[in-house]
Structure formats: C-alpha cells, structure tokens
Design an enzyme around this catalytic site. Structure first.
Site, mmCIF file in Angstrom:
data_model
loop_
_atom_site.group_PDB
_atom_site.id
_atom_site.type_symbol
_atom_site.label_atom_id
_atom_site.label_comp_id
_atom_site.label_asym_id
_atom_site.label_seq_id
_atom_site.Cartn_x
_atom_site.Cartn_y
_atom_site.Cartn_z
ATOM 1 N N PRO A 10 0.785 -1.229 0.000
ATOM 2 C CG PRO A 10 -0.163 -1.141 2.103
ATOM 3 C CD PRO A 10 0.495 -2.089 1.151
ATOM 4 C CG ASN A 11 -0.084 4.382 1.264
ATOM 5 O OD1 ASN A 11 -1.016 5.050 0.815
ATOM 6 N ND2 ASN A 11 -0.157 3.758 2.427
ATOM 7 N NE ARG A 18 4.084 6.737 1.708
ATOM 8 C CZ ARG A 18 4.338 5.483 2.076
ATOM 9 N NH1 ARG A 18 4.654 4.578 1.163
ATOM 10 N NH2 ARG A 18 4.272 5.132 3.331
ATOM 11 C CE1 TYR A 23 9.043 4.882 2.441
ATOM 12 C CE2 TYR A 23 7.590 6.792 2.484
ATOM 13 C CZ TYR A 23 8.057 5.625 3.066
ATOM 14 O OH TYR A 23 7.558 5.198 4.267
ATOM 15 C CG ASN A 74 8.371 -2.245 0.040
ATOM 16 O OD1 ASN A 74 7.850 -2.306 1.156
ATOM 17 N ND2 ASN A 74 9.051 -1.185 -0.370
ATOM 18 C CB ALA A 77 1.644 0.230 6.198
ATOM 19 C CD GLU A 101 10.683 -7.564 5.525
ATOM 20 O OE1 GLU A 101 11.007 -8.627 6.103
ATOM 21 O OE2 GLU A 101 10.281 -6.556 6.122
ATOM 22 C CG HIS A 103 11.393 -2.383 4.096
ATOM 23 N ND1 HIS A 103 10.020 -2.274 4.115
ATOM 24 C CD2 HIS A 103 11.697 -3.550 4.726
ATOM 25 C CE1 HIS A 103 9.518 -3.323 4.742
ATOM 26 N NE2 HIS A 103 10.510 -4.115 5.123
ATOM 27 N NE ARG A 110 10.678 6.117 7.918
ATOM 28 C CZ ARG A 110 9.671 5.923 7.051
ATOM 29 N NH1 ARG A 110 9.679 4.862 6.259
ATOM 30 N NH2 ARG A 110 8.686 6.784 6.982
HETATM 31 C C1 DQA Z 1 8.446 0.943 3.435
HETATM 32 C C2 DQA Z 1 8.595 1.185 4.940
HETATM 33 C C3 DQA Z 1 7.260 1.018 5.650
HETATM 34 O O1 DQA Z 1 7.415 1.293 7.033
HETATM 35 C C4 DQA Z 1 6.241 1.982 5.090
HETATM 36 O O2 DQA Z 1 4.977 1.757 5.680
HETATM 37 C C5 DQA Z 1 6.160 1.968 3.600
HETATM 38 C C6 DQA Z 1 7.364 1.796 2.814
HETATM 39 C C7 DQA Z 1 9.764 1.215 2.670
HETATM 40 O O3 DQA Z 1 9.877 0.765 1.532
HETATM 41 O O4 DQA Z 1 10.632 1.924 3.185
HETATM 42 O O5 DQA Z 1 5.088 2.199 3.020
HETATM 43 O O6 DQA Z 1 8.131 -0.439 3.254
#
Ligand code: DQA
Length: 147
Positions: A10-11, A18, A23, A74, A77, A101, A103, A110
C-alpha cells in the site's frame, strides 16, 4: 527463464509524490522499468505489481507458489502488522522458493512501530535502506542464490 514477482504494498503506487525525501523521486512505473532491466541483466524475468489491497497481495503470493516464481516483496505498512501476508509469504519459502523482503527506507531508523516486521521471520532475507537499489540488491541476491 527464472521468474520473479516484485510485489509492492500500500501507498507505493504514490512513489515520486509521497515523501520524496524518504522514498525518493522515482515513480512506481520507473521502479517497474528498472526492475525489469536489472532482471534482464541477471537472467531473470521480472514482473512488478502494486496493490493497496491486502487480499490481492495474499492472492499474488499464492500465485507465486503455484507458478513457481520467486518473490521480492515490499509489504509497505503491512510489514508491521499483517499476519495474513506473513502466512502467505511463509508458503512461498516453505514451498522452496526465495522471498526477499525489501524496503526503500531503513525502518529500523524510523518510528518505533516500523521496527517490527512480521514478514522478516519467514523471508529468505531482507534488504532495506538503499532506495530503489534495495530492489536491485534483492534481485541480485536471488540470481546469485540460484546460480
Ligand atoms: C516501506 C517502509 C514502511 O514502514 C512503510 O509503511 C512503507 C514503505 C519502505 O519501503 O521503506 O510504506 O516499506
């Protein structure tokens, strides 16, 4: 050719807009193009998908098992609380496939809620904190492990 699904949660469809200071400025389309190009260099067929929907992501992980595709995930959240995604990710690795996994940011530096990953315990490994390069490193790790 070895198939790899890059699955973004998500997002991440809002990449480029964003919080670019966290990011980066690449859009999701840019990331998908980069992953395909990196994959081609490594001898991998890479398909990148993004969803804000937990059930859709669970379905994609089931599909990865069924079509024997390795996964770069990835979970965004969902990383921090989705046991449904964890259980689906576990089926990938217990099924003999690799799941990395990734990120973009380094969640360990963070907010406290980001320090927990419910996915990490069932992943083959984790790459975090290198921006879009986290994906290149994950794909490279998959290619190396399979060589
Ligand atoms: C994320 C880190 C997560 O905490 C966050 O909710 C994201 C992006 C990253 O790629 O740094 O949406 O997965």
């Amino acid at each position: 050719m070895t198939r790899v699904l890059v699955l973004n949660g998500p997002n991440l469809g809002r990449l480029g807009v964003r919080e670019p200071e966290v990011y980066g400025s690449a859009t999701h389309a840019d990331l998908a193009r980069q992953c395909a190009a990196w994959g081609a260099e490594l001898g991998l067929t890479v398909e990148t998908r993004q969803s804000d929907d937990e059930s859709e992501m669970v379905g994609w992980l089931h599909q990865a098992v069924d079509v024997r595709a390795h996964v770069v995930l990835n979970p965004a959240a969902f990383t921090h609380y989705s046991y449904a995604l964890r259980d689906a990710a576990a089926q990938v690795t217990t099924g003999g496939l690799l799941l990395v996994e990734v990120h973009l940011s380094n969640p360990a530096t963070r907010e406290t809620f980001r320090h927990t990953s419910v996915i990490g315990g069932v992943a083959t490994g984790t790459v975090a904190g290198f921006g879009t390069d986290s994906y290149r490193l994950a794909l490279s790790a998959i290619a190396t492990r399979l060589a």
